[in-house]
Design a protein around this motif. Structure first.
Motif, PDB file in Angstrom:
ATOM      1  N   SER A 138       0.906  -1.289   0.448  1.00  0.00           N
ATOM      2  CA  SER A 138       0.526  -0.242   0.334  1.00  0.00           C
ATOM      3  C   SER A 138       1.055   1.569  -0.181  1.00  0.00           C
ATOM      4  CB  SER A 138      -1.006  -0.122   1.475  1.00  0.00           C
ATOM      5  OG  SER A 138       0.244  -0.051   2.544  1.00  0.00           O
ATOM      6  N   ASP A 139       0.219   2.273  -0.116  1.00  0.00           N
ATOM      7  CA  ASP A 139       0.973   3.258  -0.852  1.00  0.00           C
ATOM      8  C   ASP A 139       1.016   4.250   0.521  1.00  0.00           C
ATOM      9  OD1 ASP A 139       0.712   3.788  -3.835  1.00  0.00           O
ATOM     10  OD2 ASP A 139      -0.975   5.254  -3.258  1.00  0.00           O
ATOM     11  N   ALA A 154       5.347   6.014   4.021  1.00  0.00           N
ATOM     12  CA  ALA A 154       6.243   6.008   5.336  1.00  0.00           C
ATOM     13  C   ALA A 154       7.593   5.534   5.562  1.00  0.00           C
ATOM     14  CB  ALA A 154       5.194   5.493   6.774  1.00  0.00           C
ATOM     15  N   ILE A 155       7.829   4.384   4.634  1.00  0.00           N
ATOM     16  CA  ILE A 155       9.355   3.469   4.559  1.00  0.00           C
ATOM     17  C   ILE A 155      10.128   4.821   4.472  1.00  0.00           C
ATOM     18  CG2 ILE A 155      10.923   1.891   3.979  1.00  0.00           C
ATOM     19  CD1 ILE A 155       8.297   0.254   4.045  1.00  0.00           C
ATOM     20  N   VAL A 156       9.442   5.076   2.788  1.00  0.00           N
ATOM     21  CA  VAL A 156      10.206   6.228   2.008  1.00  0.00           C
ATOM     22  C   VAL A 156      10.764   7.494   2.800  1.00  0.00           C
ATOM     23  CG1 VAL A 156      10.521   7.353   0.441  1.00  0.00           C
ATOM     24  CG2 VAL A 156       9.630   5.731  -0.314  1.00  0.00           C
ATOM     25  N   GLY A 188      12.581   2.252  -7.235  1.00  0.00           N
ATOM     26  CA  GLY A 188      11.325   1.156  -6.646  1.00  0.00           C
ATOM     27  C   GLY A 188      10.231   2.051  -6.315  1.00  0.00           C
ATOM     28  N   TYR A 189      10.406   3.541  -5.956  1.00  0.00           N
ATOM     29  CA  TYR A 189       9.232   3.897  -5.461  1.00  0.00           C
ATOM     30  C   TYR A 189       9.705   5.671  -6.309  1.00  0.00           C
ATOM     31  CZ  TYR A 189       7.320   7.280  -2.040  1.00  0.00           C
ATOM     32  OH  TYR A 189       6.114   8.235  -2.066  1.00  0.00           O
ATOM     33  N   ALA A 221       2.985  12.122  -2.579  1.00  0.00           N
ATOM     34  CA  ALA A 221       4.015  11.598  -1.919  1.00  0.00           C
ATOM     35  C   ALA A 221       5.278  12.197  -1.389  1.00  0.00           C
ATOM     36  CB  ALA A 221       3.506  10.472  -1.117  1.00  0.00           C
ATOM     37  N   LEU A 222       5.733  11.880  -2.713  1.00  0.00           N
ATOM     38  CA  LEU A 222       7.645  12.747  -2.753  1.00  0.00           C
ATOM     39  C   LEU A 222       7.823  13.343  -2.698  1.00  0.00           C
ATOM     40  CD1 LEU A 222      10.033  11.772  -2.725  1.00  0.00           C
ATOM     41  CD2 LEU A 222       9.602  10.808  -4.951  1.00  0.00           C
ATOM     42  N   ASP A 223       6.634  14.328  -3.666  1.00  0.00           N
ATOM     43  CA  ASP A 223       6.851  15.997  -3.747  1.00  0.00           C
ATOM     44  C   ASP A 223       6.663  16.546  -2.445  1.00  0.00           C
ATOM     45  OD1 ASP A 223       6.928  15.264  -6.543  1.00  0.00           O
ATOM     46  OD2 ASP A 223       4.832  16.078  -6.601  1.00  0.00           O
ATOM     47  N   GLY A 224       5.806  15.951  -1.400  1.00  0.00           N
ATOM     48  CA  GLY A 224       5.843  16.602   0.138  1.00  0.00           C
ATOM     49  C   GLY A 224       6.694  15.959   0.684  1.00  0.00           C
ATOM     50  N   MET A 225       7.312  14.998   1.043  1.00  0.00           N
ATOM     51  CA  MET A 225       8.422  15.009   1.238  1.00  0.00           C
ATOM     52  C   MET A 225       9.764  15.820   0.849  1.00  0.00           C
ATOM     53  SD  MET A 225       8.886  10.595   0.714  1.00  0.00           S
ATOM     54  CE  MET A 225       6.663   9.779   0.703  1.00  0.00           C
TER      55      MET A 225
END
Length: 184
Positions: free
Chosen positions: A60-61, A66-68, A85-86, A95-99
């Protein structure tokens, strides 16, 4: 340099990610490796992931994000990273953009391959590495999921001007040379 590598299962992302990250002096972050380590150690996450992967599905996303996020917050990622892989879905792109907190990726590499060649490669890997998640039926299901859910990321990153396509077939050294040339 902040990179991401895309491509279908068996395209050689893991092999190339490790080589490119070493050349650039940045960590290669593989969600698959993180998941497999949890499976091996029989953690709670590992048991959940084992069942999902055995059926050919994706984790799941929520769990993957959370792991990334945790991994990108570690000190060795401050100077850059290579994600393998992500993200796999458009929701994970958001989500990555936010991180990244307003920063962006420098490049997105996409390894292009012939699907039948990849199926053959994965079946061979299953024999040599004893990977139970690599039966032909599961491989074909993972390919279908990739085309349906992950391939649209190529369009997103192409629109952002970040996508670089690289032929992923051939000798490992030749693919590495093509990737490094594409990054120059």
């Amino acid at each position: 340099m902040r990179l991401l590598i895309l491509g279908p299962p068996g395209a050689g992302k893991g092999t190339q990610a490790a080589r490119i990250a070493e050349q650039l002096g940045i960590p290669a972050i593989s969600t698959g490796d993180i998941f497999r380590a949890n499976i091996k150690n029989e953690t709670e996450l590992g048991l959940q992931v084992k069942e999902i992967l055995a059926s050919g599905g994706y984790v799941s996303d929520e769990v993957t994000n959370a792991i990334v996020a945790d991994r990108l917050a570690q000190a060795d990622c401050a100077g850059g990273f290579l994600l393998d892989g992500y993200p796999r879905t458009l929701a994970q792109v958001d989500a990555l953009d936010g991180m990244l907190e307003g920063a962006s990726l420098d490049r997105v590499l996409e390894l292009t391959v012939d699907e039948d060649a990849v199926v053959g490669r994965l079946l061979k890997r299953a024999e040599t590495e004893g990977r139970s998640d690599d039966s032909e039926e599961v491989i074909r299901e993972r390919m279908a999921i990739y085309h349906r859910e992950t391939k649209p990321l190529s369009d997103t990153y192409r629109e952002r001007g970040l996508l670089v396509e690289v032929d992923g077939l051939g000798e490992v050294d030749d693919v590495t040379t093509r990737i490094l040339a594409a990054l120059a």
